[in-house]
Scaffold this motif. Structure first.
Motif, mmCIF file in Angstrom:
data_model
loop_
_atom_site.group_PDB
_atom_site.id
_atom_site.type_symbol
_atom_site.label_atom_id
_atom_site.label_comp_id
_atom_site.label_asym_id
_atom_site.label_seq_id
_atom_site.Cartn_x
_atom_site.Cartn_y
_atom_site.Cartn_z
ATOM 1 N N GLU A 50 -44.549 71.342 -67.495
ATOM 2 C CA GLU A 50 -45.490 72.461 -67.517
ATOM 3 C C GLU A 50 -44.799 73.748 -67.087
ATOM 4 O OE1 GLU A 50 -48.367 71.856 -68.728
ATOM 5 O OE2 GLU A 50 -47.882 69.719 -68.792
ATOM 6 N N GLU A 51 -43.675 73.599 -66.419
ATOM 7 C CA GLU A 51 -42.953 74.778 -65.930
ATOM 8 C C GLU A 51 -41.934 75.181 -67.000
ATOM 9 O OE1 GLU A 51 -42.703 76.859 -62.969
ATOM 10 O OE2 GLU A 51 -41.352 77.755 -64.451
ATOM 11 N N PRO A 52 -42.150 76.324 -67.642
ATOM 12 C CA PRO A 52 -41.277 76.725 -68.754
ATOM 13 C C PRO A 52 -39.796 76.764 -68.369
ATOM 14 C CG PRO A 52 -43.093 78.285 -68.466
ATOM 15 C CD PRO A 52 -43.195 77.304 -67.351
ATOM 16 N N GLU A 53 -39.526 77.109 -67.110
ATOM 17 C CA GLU A 53 -38.132 77.191 -66.680
ATOM 18 C C GLU A 53 -37.448 75.833 -66.723
ATOM 19 O OE1 GLU A 53 -36.030 79.803 -65.648
ATOM 20 O OE2 GLU A 53 -37.586 80.940 -66.677
ATOM 21 N N GLU A 54 -38.211 74.772 -66.413
ATOM 22 C CA GLU A 54 -37.628 73.439 -66.462
ATOM 23 C C GLU A 54 -37.282 73.062 -67.900
ATOM 24 O OE1 GLU A 54 -39.743 70.300 -64.522
ATOM 25 O OE2 GLU A 54 -39.015 70.919 -62.548
ATOM 26 N N VAL A 55 -38.175 73.427 -68.796
ATOM 27 C CA VAL A 55 -37.922 73.159 -70.217
ATOM 28 C C VAL A 55 -36.652 73.890 -70.643
ATOM 29 C CG1 VAL A 55 -38.865 73.325 -72.543
ATOM 30 C CG2 VAL A 55 -40.399 72.944 -70.599
ATOM 31 N N ILE B 44 -40.086 75.883 -54.572
ATOM 32 C CA ILE B 44 -40.137 77.347 -54.547
ATOM 33 C C ILE B 44 -38.753 77.951 -54.736
ATOM 34 C CG2 ILE B 44 -40.581 79.353 -53.075
ATOM 35 C CD1 ILE B 44 -42.831 77.726 -51.755
ATOM 36 N N ILE B 45 -37.777 77.373 -54.062
ATOM 37 C CA ILE B 45 -36.489 78.085 -54.044
ATOM 38 C C ILE B 45 -35.432 77.475 -54.956
ATOM 39 C CG2 ILE B 45 -36.885 78.854 -51.659
ATOM 40 C CD1 ILE B 45 -34.800 76.898 -50.784
ATOM 41 N N ASN B 46 -35.733 76.363 -55.650
ATOM 42 C CA ASN B 46 -34.660 75.810 -56.481
ATOM 43 C C ASN B 46 -34.451 76.643 -57.741
ATOM 44 O OD1 ASN B 46 -36.268 75.000 -58.641
ATOM 45 N ND2 ASN B 46 -36.437 72.899 -57.910
ATOM 46 N N TYR B 47 -33.573 76.178 -58.585
ATOM 47 C CA TYR B 47 -33.152 76.979 -59.739
ATOM 48 C C TYR B 47 -34.317 77.382 -60.624
ATOM 49 C CZ TYR B 47 -30.543 78.393 -63.850
ATOM 50 O OH TYR B 47 -30.028 79.108 -64.898
ATOM 51 N N THR B 48 -35.279 76.474 -60.803
ATOM 52 C CA THR B 48 -36.417 76.816 -61.651
ATOM 53 C C THR B 48 -37.606 77.286 -60.826
ATOM 54 O OG1 THR B 48 -37.188 74.537 -61.598
ATOM 55 C CG2 THR B 48 -35.753 75.140 -63.419
ATOM 56 N N ASP C 78 -42.149 60.203 -58.016
ATOM 57 C CA ASP C 78 -41.637 60.163 -59.381
ATOM 58 C C ASP C 78 -41.152 61.552 -59.809
ATOM 59 O OD1 ASP C 78 -41.043 58.745 -61.675
ATOM 60 O OD2 ASP C 78 -42.908 59.339 -62.669
ATOM 61 N N GLU C 79 -40.840 62.373 -58.820
ATOM 62 C CA GLU C 79 -40.351 63.740 -59.064
ATOM 63 C C GLU C 79 -41.341 64.584 -59.849
ATOM 64 O OE1 GLU C 79 -36.339 63.926 -60.467
ATOM 65 O OE2 GLU C 79 -35.762 62.118 -59.398
ATOM 66 N N LYS C 80 -42.625 64.280 -59.698
ATOM 67 C CA LYS C 80 -43.630 65.099 -60.388
ATOM 68 C C LYS C 80 -44.419 65.879 -59.356
ATOM 69 C CE LYS C 80 -44.404 62.003 -64.295
ATOM 70 N NZ LYS C 80 -45.283 60.923 -64.752
ATOM 71 N N ILE C 81 -43.758 66.797 -58.692
ATOM 72 C CA ILE C 81 -44.411 67.518 -57.614
ATOM 73 C C ILE C 81 -45.575 68.350 -58.128
ATOM 74 C CG2 ILE C 81 -42.645 69.328 -57.717
ATOM 75 C CD1 ILE C 81 -44.718 68.231 -54.669
ATOM 76 N N MET C 82 -45.435 68.870 -59.349
ATOM 77 C CA MET C 82 -46.535 69.697 -59.871
ATOM 78 C C MET C 82 -47.802 68.879 -60.017
ATOM 79 S SD MET C 82 -44.780 72.138 -62.632
ATOM 80 C CE MET C 82 -43.112 71.627 -62.854
ATOM 81 N N GLU C 83 -47.647 67.639 -60.512
ATOM 82 C CA GLU C 83 -48.809 66.778 -60.672
ATOM 83 C C GLU C 83 -49.346 66.332 -59.311
ATOM 84 O OE1 GLU C 83 -46.152 66.720 -62.465
ATOM 85 O OE2 GLU C 83 -46.643 66.506 -64.594
ATOM 86 N N ALA C 84 -48.470 66.312 -58.312
ATOM 87 C CA ALA C 84 -48.888 65.878 -56.973
ATOM 88 C C ALA C 84 -49.674 66.967 -56.246
ATOM 89 C CB ALA C 84 -47.674 65.479 -56.144
ATOM 90 N N SER C 85 -49.611 68.187 -56.780
ATOM 91 C CA SER C 85 -50.166 69.325 -56.042
ATOM 92 C C SER C 85 -51.673 69.210 -55.827
ATOM 93 C CB SER C 85 -49.847 70.623 -56.772
ATOM 94 O OG SER C 85 -50.338 70.563 -58.084
#
Lengths: 356, 543, 246
Positions: A246-251, B111-115, B510-517
């Motif tokens: 969902e995060e465009p930057e990751e894509v 928040i602070i990683n590359y993406t 499962d590295e899906k932090i966005m879904e965990a929010s």
């Protein structure tokens, strides 16, 4: 007063026991009451696979068969320990793990019983089933290389082993040895190349690391994009997730990287197999078998492939478009039980060479 | 004749029963120290133990140091001064406690990683590509940062309550002796609040020791890593339990040292003359600084991660199945509420016992229940399972008599999970309750009995109402802790019993932090409501 | 004998000396006794032993024919029918004055309870303070509430632990007088401990001087202390009044 305390405790126990059973009922409200009627029409799962797609498939299975699927999710080793302690009284019927190495361990503990049927034999290739039919594979993920397209030409890449060469000094990225995927990878090398070679390989990777192992698989890809390293070992499943984030930057990050299946000319790319086995003492073994047949059937397998970016074990099912776009690849061909057998050895090697 | 015996009866029986129940599972761990050495032990010792202890100690030391600095300074500011936003900050500064540290770690890394939003914005809008090394928090200092942010409220909360209730006359007399604020702080505040600081900091230390989520994600090798590597990696649970038992040993050692150091310096509460400290109103630059300081801490430890979580909830809207959210929330509230309730009831019984039987043994015994809090939850879980399965086996004839068809009844019910919570979090609730008993002393109890009220009536009419504050704060602490709890919940719940915490963990692992929010935010939301209610109830308490 | 204590023994754990050593003593009904001694002399412990808040190592104690303790029995404090006024009053802070007083009343109708509360409040001259909370009262008022609360259940024996130590000197003199008047009016048997000779002198019918847990002297105030009440300012009038009143 003592009496009232004891009364309180007893009352509490009853309430809690009641809560436990209502929990079951409530989750089953989607299902019509009629289907629930036949007694014991259920199957109890202990699973370390915790994906939404699994839940969807269980629901579908319930609708088709009327067999209620009850689930407890946790780490595989904890679940195995629980089954072990529960002994033959266990309520668990089926153990699902994200890595077959753990099924091997459960079998070593004598917690599984044979599972076989014509349907399973038809749906799952022989090399993805245990030789003694103690468990079967469900899905596959490949441990692939991803690389910075600007700095690395695909021709430079060949094998996992080649990453230990001097030209990759300070350029390799991989997560910590606590990941079961890395443990299985090294376990497979112990099987194929022997312990000594495997140790050399682990040492070589540690020498070439661009940074201390940190984060998950996705973080390795991001570290390439950030310029920390040039090539990373990661799981195809997570790469698929990133491409659909969902995060465009990751894509954007994922799209900027190339995918490479290593060891195509030699021993084949390592695959992590997710699998399942029927628990010894299962009271619903028939239902467990039905669920296994369902999960390895074409419908479920294509769900795993499209929604979860896993490679199907059922050969009648095509991988998803995305997975296909990466091309066909040759898989490592070793007895899967070797992964479990060598797991502890792999940990020791990781510790000895200082792979955090 | 034993002079203690007359006052005990039912309380003793109840308290001893409770303490035995709390200890039972721990006993199976402690005996692990004496289990024979396995073939893996040499390897563990050579490659894991000593290095891992070093990083554990580093984490523990610096986290304790920073949580004390932040917690105490905030407690002091709020307890003594009035400045803009003080009334809001008074309770808002507790809120970071509602964010599970591993969710905090994932969020900050997010928040602070590359993406993440910072680098992304710099890259896309300002065309600046900063050195990624500046944005790496996945290391020991990063972990200390995370632990400090989300654990300092323990120190803040306990110290603030102490300072605002207990210090008035001491501080005022220091003031009249012409001492400046700094001198008062170091010469008076610091020494008198020592016990509460240590109380809060030891909770922090135990949390850091038993945490696995943050260090696993950051790739830091600590004592809990060693335990898990040994169990999950080497498949040697016995050796893992042995490790856990040695960790307990270290904790006992620290507790004993602390007790010896403290010696006679325990500042006890005066019983009846409790007077709140009048606030000093800050003006001008000082007021701005005070407000700014609290706002910065609040933002970094709560607001920023929450905004990020909200952003992710919006981003993943529709992707995460929503229909069961109410069900998870309800489950979370039920188990946390029941667990906290039982912890408080048990703490009251044991606390009263410890007070009435005025004997060293009765004081120390309940303290030892804190041991279960020092080791990773999942090791406790194994001990609890073992205990409950044994209990089920024991009760098997009863089940048969009742016509049940299963051999496992208690160990597949919610009862096991709730019991595990009680075992794990008893120490937290007891801490509060014991402070409450200390504060009211024994005079009111004696007075009540001289007026003809028996032990039970005294307890409900005098002790409980007078300890309202301690009871509520203990309840809230345990409630919030259970809401965040993961390892026990995962393995000990009945089938299909998902809570907000297990949902958050499922995605995050499962590295899906966005879904965990979504689930994470609900944990924070429920906790916030609880903390707010707590704040309201305490304020209405008659002085 | 109304109250009879024989060979009372008590020591705190780990203490080599007996805090109360072989203490024997009798009291007549309606007497006001003062136990006088320095701090640490064991006088407060003695009071707590009588109250039942501490358990004796040996001895026997009967009150109005009822066994409070002996070798075989130990009556819990709430069953003894003894009232006590604590040194710092121990008024329940979460209860109003009236609620504090009602707390100790035995089972009876709500109306009777209220009536009794009014009676004792009148006795201590605190009518109108029913709804106040302890922290809204002055030290002297708090002390009188504590007294009213202890008297309300009509105890057979009233114990007072340093009843004046928390009061200003001016107030002490006044309250001392009030207290004697109240006790005599209620015909209460009372024992109070104090370290202050003046208090003992002004209040007591008899004084028991104790030292190191042993009785040093027993006697009437003037005999024992050798000071006539008239020499203590403010005392004459009260003693006189008492003489008339009783």
């Amino acid at each position: 007063m003592k009496k009232s305390l004891i009364l309180l405790v007893v009352a509490m126990m009853l309430v809690l026991a009641a809560c436990g059973s209502t929990a079951k009922k409530e989750n089953g409200t989607e299902k019509d009451a009629v289907a629930k009627k036949p007694e014991k029409s259920e199957v109890n799962l202990y699973t370390s696979r915790h994906y939404d797609v699994d839940n969807e498939l269980y629901k579908k299975f319930e609708q088709e068969t009327g067999i209620k699927v009850n689930v407890i999710k946790d780490e595989a080793d904890v679940l195995i320990e629980r089954i072990k302690r529960e002994g033959t009284a266990t309520k668990a019927d089926l153990l699902l793990t994200a890595d077959v190495g753990r099924l091997y361990r459960a079998n070593e503990e004598g917690l599984l019983q044979t599972v076989s049927s014509d349907i399973l034999a038809k749906q799952i290739p022989e090399n993805l089933r245990d030789v003694d039919d103690m468990w079967v594979g469900l899905t596959k993920r490949a441990r692939i290389l991803v690389y910075n397209k600007d700095k690395v030409k695909p021709e430079e890449l060949s094998t996992y082993e080649a990453l230990t060469a001097d030209q990759w000094k300070n350029r390799v990225l991989v997560r910590s040895s606590e990941s079961v995927y890395n443990q299985s990878l090294l376990a497979s090398f112990i099987e194929i190349n022997g312990e000594e070679k495997a140790t050399e390989w682990a040492q070589g990777i540690v020498n070439n690391l661009a940074q201390n192992p940190e984060g998950g698989d996705r973080d390795q890809a991001k570290a390439i994009a950030a310029g920390i390293g040039d090539v990373a070992i990661m799981n195809s499943y997570y790469f698929g997730q990133m491409l659909n984030s969902e995060e465009p930057e990751e894509v954007k990050v994922a799209e900027s990287l190339g995918v490479f299946f290593p060891n195509q000319e030699t021993t084949g790319t390592h695959v992590n197999i997710s699998g399942a086995g029927v628990v010894k003492g299962s009271k619903n073994a028939d239902n467990a078998l039905k669920l296994l047949e369902f999960l390895t059937g074409e419908e479920a397998q294509s769900e795993f492939a499209s929604a979860n970016y896993e490679f199907p074990v059922n050969q009648n099912v095509e991988p998803s478009e995305l997975l296909k776009s990466w091309g066909d690849f040759k898989e490592q061909d070793i007895p899967l039980s070797a992964l479990g057998e060598n797991n502890a050895k792999a940990i020791m090697i990781f510790n000895e060479v200082g792979w955090k | 004749m034993n002079k203690h015996l007359a006052n005990v009866n039912g309380w003793t029986i109840g308290a001893v029963l409770i303490i035995i129940l709390l200890f039972l599972p721990n006993v199976s761990i402690v005996t692990g120290v004496f289990s024979p050495v396995s073939e893996n032990w040499a390897h563990i010792k050579e490659f894991m133990l000593f290095n891992y202890i070093k990083s554990s100690l580093t984490l523990v030391f610096f986290t304790a140091l920073f949580t004390i600095i932040i917690g105490l300074s905030l407690a002091w500011l709020i307890a003594q001064y009035d400045f803009p936003l003080r009334n809001f900050m008074k309770w808002a500064l507790i809120l970071p406690l509602s964010i599970p540290p591993f969710i905090g770690a994932y969020t900050y890394h997010g928040i602070i990683n590359y993406t993440g939003v910072i680098q992304k914005t710099l890259r896309n809008h300002f065309d600046v590509t900063p050195n990624p090394a500046y944005f790496d928090i996945m290391n020991v200092p990063g972990a200390i940062f995370i632990y400090t942010l989300f654990l300092y409220p323990y120190v803040y909360m306990i110290t603030r309550i102490f300072l605002s209730h207990q210090s008035a006359s001491l501080i005022e007399s220091a003031r009249t002796l012409g001492k400046g604020p700094l001198e008062i702080f170091f010469k008076v505040v610091l020494p008198i609040s020592r016990v509460s600081i240590i109380g809060g900091a030891s909770l922090v230390v135990l949390e850091v020791l038993n945490d696995y989520g943050v260090v696993k994600y950051f790739g830091i090798q600590t004592f809990s890593t060693a335990i898990f590597q040994t169990w999950f990696g080497l498949g040697d649970l016995d050796a893992a339990i042995k490790l856990a038992a040695s960790l307990m040993g270290i904790v006992i050692f620290i507790l004993v040292i602390e007790r010896l150091l403290r010696g006679g310096k325990q500042f006890s509460y005066s019983t009846t003359k409790v007077r709140p400290l009048p606030l000093v109103r800050l003006k001008g630059r000082k007021a701005v600084f005070a407000t700014l300081y609290t706002v910065v801490i609040f933002s970094v430890a709560f607001l920023i991660p929450i905004l990020q979580l909200i952003d992710w909830v919006i981003l993943t809207y529709g992707k995460v199945p929503m229909q069961d959210v109410l069900f998870y929330t309800k489950n979370s509230v039920i188990v946390a509420g029941l667990g906290a309730f039982l912890v408080i009831v048990f703490s009251l019984v044991v606390g009263n016992f410890s007070r009435v039987v005025n004997h060293k043994f009765a004081k120390i015994l309940p303290k030892l229940t804190v041991l279960g809090y020092s080791i990773p939850g999942v090791v406790v879980a194994v001990a609890v399972i073992t205990t409950f399965i044994a209990l089920d086996r024991f009760l098997a004839p009863v089940y048969q008599y009742l016509g049940m068809d299963s051999e496992l009844v208690l160990s597949v019910s919610l009862f096991m999970l709730i019991s595990a919570y009680v075992i794990r979090f008893f120490a937290i609730g007891y801490n509060s309750i014991e402070t409450g008993f200390d504060k009211i002393g024994t005079d009111f109890r004696d007075a009540s009995r001289m007026l003809g009220a028996n032990s039970l009536r005294t307890f409900f009419k005098i002790d409980v109402p007078m300890m309202k504050g301690a009871i509520i704060s203990g309840f809230i602490l345990v409630f919030v802790d259970i809401l965040k709890e993961i390892p026990l919940t995962l393995i000990l719940r009945p089938f299909n019993y998902d809570t907000l915490a297990t949902k958050a963990f499922q995605y995050a692992s499962d590295e899906k932090i966005m879904e965990a929010s979504q689930a994470s935010l609900l944990i924070v939301g429920v906790s916030t409501i609880a903390i707010f209610v707590f704040h309201k109830l305490l304020r209405e308490e008659p002085k | 004998m109304f109250m009879d204590i024989k060979n009372l023994q008590f020591s705190y754990p780990k203490s080599p000396l007996n805090t109360v050593d072989n203490f024997s003593f009798t009291v007549e009904k309606g007497e006001v006794i003062s136990i006088l001694g320095r701090s640490g002399s064991g006088k407060s412990t003695l009071l707590r032993l009588i109250a039942g808040l501490e358990m004796p190592a040996g001895g026997a104690f009967t009150l109005n024919g009822k066994k409070m303790f002996c070798d075989k029995t130990f009556l819990q404090p709430e069953k003894r029918g003894i009232g006590m006024v604590f040194q710092d009053y121990a008024l329940f802070p979460h209860m109003s004055v009236e609620e504090n007083i009602l707390f100790g009343l035995p089972k009876m109708s709500r109306k009777d309870k209220k009536k009794r509360a009014q009676e004792v409040l009148e006795l201590v001259e605190l009518i109108g303070f029913e709804k106040r909370y302890p922290h809204q009262l002055s030290g002297g008022q708090q002390q009188r509430v504590a007294l009213a609360r202890a008297l309300a259940p009509e105890p057979e024996l009233l114990l007072l632990d340093e009843p004046f130590s928390n009061l200003d000197t001016d107030l002490q003199v006044k309250i001392r007088g009030d207290l004697r008047r109240i006790l005599k009016k209620a015909k209460t048997t009372a024992i109070f401990v104090t370290h202050n000779q003046n208090d003992a002198h002004a209040l007591a019918d008899r004084i028991v001087k104790i030292k190191d847990g042993k009785i040093e002297k027993i006697g009437r105030p003037c005999d024992l202390l050798g000071v006539s009440p008239t020499e203590i300012p403010g005392m004459v009038e009260i003693t006189y009044e008492e003489l008339i009143g009783v």
